[in-house]
Write a protein that holds these residues in place. Structure first.
Motif, mmCIF file in Angstrom:
data_model
loop_
_atom_site.group_PDB
_atom_site.id
_atom_site.type_symbol
_atom_site.label_atom_id
_atom_site.label_comp_id
_atom_site.label_asym_id
_atom_site.label_seq_id
_atom_site.Cartn_x
_atom_site.Cartn_y
_atom_site.Cartn_z
ATOM 1 N N GLY A 11 0.597 -1.240 0.048
ATOM 2 C CA GLY A 11 0.134 -0.028 0.032
ATOM 3 C C GLY A 11 0.573 1.129 -0.032
ATOM 4 N N LEU A 12 2.113 1.001 0.127
ATOM 5 C CA LEU A 12 2.889 2.339 0.095
ATOM 6 C C LEU A 12 2.695 3.201 -1.344
ATOM 7 C CD1 LEU A 12 6.287 0.885 0.961
ATOM 8 C CD2 LEU A 12 4.979 2.764 2.397
ATOM 9 N N GLY A 13 2.420 4.566 -1.113
ATOM 10 C CA GLY A 13 2.362 5.426 -2.119
ATOM 11 C C GLY A 13 3.407 5.308 -3.197
ATOM 12 N N PRO A 14 3.398 6.027 -4.339
ATOM 13 C CA PRO A 14 4.453 5.888 -5.508
ATOM 14 C C PRO A 14 5.541 6.807 -4.869
ATOM 15 C CG PRO A 14 2.478 7.250 -6.092
ATOM 16 C CD PRO A 14 2.158 6.571 -4.934
ATOM 17 N N ALA A 15 6.486 6.565 -5.274
ATOM 18 C CA ALA A 15 7.854 7.196 -5.154
ATOM 19 C C ALA A 15 7.846 8.685 -5.923
ATOM 20 C CB ALA A 15 9.214 6.606 -5.325
ATOM 21 N N GLN A 16 8.568 9.746 -5.721
ATOM 22 C CA GLN A 16 8.543 10.868 -6.539
ATOM 23 C C GLN A 16 9.751 10.551 -7.299
ATOM 24 O OE1 GLN A 16 9.776 15.186 -4.959
ATOM 25 N NE2 GLN A 16 7.684 14.818 -5.031
ATOM 26 N N GLY A 17 9.621 11.158 -8.560
ATOM 27 C CA GLY A 17 10.920 11.323 -9.418
ATOM 28 C C GLY A 17 10.908 9.906 -10.317
#
Length: 339
Positions: free
Chosen positions: A330-336
């Protein structure tokens, strides 16, 4: 580490669930501190610990890594070595490369890889990237011919879409697909990173937006081989970008810039908390998650140190709970973007 094995595709060949990615021993990471003797010792230690699946490519150091792996495993014809072609180096000092997968070029590249590795047959040969100027059917057909000639045992693809995988599979079985997959890179599952459309444009990056490639491999009897399963070190929660060598490509990688790094700390915070509950390291939890993505998933974390090798192999003994897995999934998407 507990002795466990997983099947490579549907070949009947069983290999260690964690392989060893050897790229960083020659290319991309702190090349100024490269030490061939120490890297060969790590490869041989891995064999002693039961690892029998090793990953290299012709483009890594323009043949250097294949030669290194070949020397280290010269007396071990029983292990599986995977290498790749379809990318060629234009300028080694700047890592400038291009896609080149014409049938004639691939035939030359396969012969060169066999020479570098010192082997009469390549166990697993990936088309490193699809060449947009060459029909995939032509590239894959040439590689299939080399299987018939006894130069290659099994074929794989790297960074492809499900459509491309299906086109290749219709001509000759796809034994494995290699793509980046980790707790901060879900592209191969059809989940884009923040601000990233799954279509990077550089020669060494992915081909095209591709859907759930991990599920495609499961449905078609192929292995999925995650590279960079530790997020190029980010998921170990120990990276200090300021201390990276100037020739380390992470210095300019979008994911490792200060704003993105700060935003993405939410990922490592969760991983570290779960690791602490299991008396494990963040690296081990990250690899345990990757191993849990399917029975033919074969992560290939890379390292140049015996300590990190042993730490990584300890992931095989980490058993995540359903709650842990749900939280990590469930971790959200990484930035970049990743390139």
């Amino acid at each position: 580490m507990t002795k466990m094995v997983r099947e490579l595709g549907t070949t009947g060949r069983m290999v260690s669930p964690l392989g060893l990615g050897c790229m960083g021993m020659s290319w991309g990471y702190a090349e100024s501190s490269r030490n061939d003797a120490e890297s060969m010792a790590v490869i041989r230690t891995a064999v002693d610990q039961g690892v029998d699946f090793f990953d290299t490519a012709r483009v890594y150091g323009d043949g250097h890594n294949e030669r290194l792996v070949g020397r280290a495993l010269k007396e071990r014809p029983d292990v599986v070595i995977a290498t790749k072609g379809g990318l060629v180096v234009d300028d080694l000092s700047t890592h400038t490369m291009r896609r080149e997968a014409t049938p004639d070029s691939l035939r030359r590249q396969v012969d060169e890889s066999m020479s570098h590795l010192g082997r009469e047959i390549i166990d697993l040969y990936y088309l490193h990237r699809v060449d947009p100027t060459v029909p995939l059917e032509d590239s894959w057909g040439a590689l299939a011919d080399m299987v018939s000639q006894g130069k290659i045992r099994w074929l794989g693809l790297s960074e492809v879409s499900t459509v491309e995988a299906a086109r290749a599979h219709a001509i000759h079985p796809v034994t494995a697909i290699q793509s980046e997959l980790s707790l901060w890179t879900r592209d191969a599952q059809g989940i884009a990173s923040a601000g990233h459309d799954l279509r990077p444009a550089t020669a060494g990056s992915a081909s095209t937006s591709g859907g759930d490639v991990v599920s495609w491999t499961a449905d078609h009897g192929a292995s999925f081989v995650p590279f960079a399963p530790l997020g190029r070190g980010f998921l170990t929660d120990s990276i200090d970008v300021g201390k990276l060598d100037d020739d380390d490509f992470r210095k300019t990688n979008p994911r490792f810039q200060p704003e993105a790094m700060e935003h993405n700390r939410f990922i490592t915070a969760t991983v570290r908390r779960i690791a602490t509950a299991h008396d494990a390291s963040p690296a081990q939890v990250s690899l345990a998650w990757a191993l849990g993505q399917g029975p033919r998933v074969l992560p290939i974390p890379g390292t140049r140190t015996p300590r990190h090798l042993m730490e990584n192999l300890g992931a095989i003994d980490v058993s995540l709970s359903e709650t842990d897995i749900a939280e990590l999934d469930g971790l959200g998407p990484a930035q970049g973007s990743r390139y």
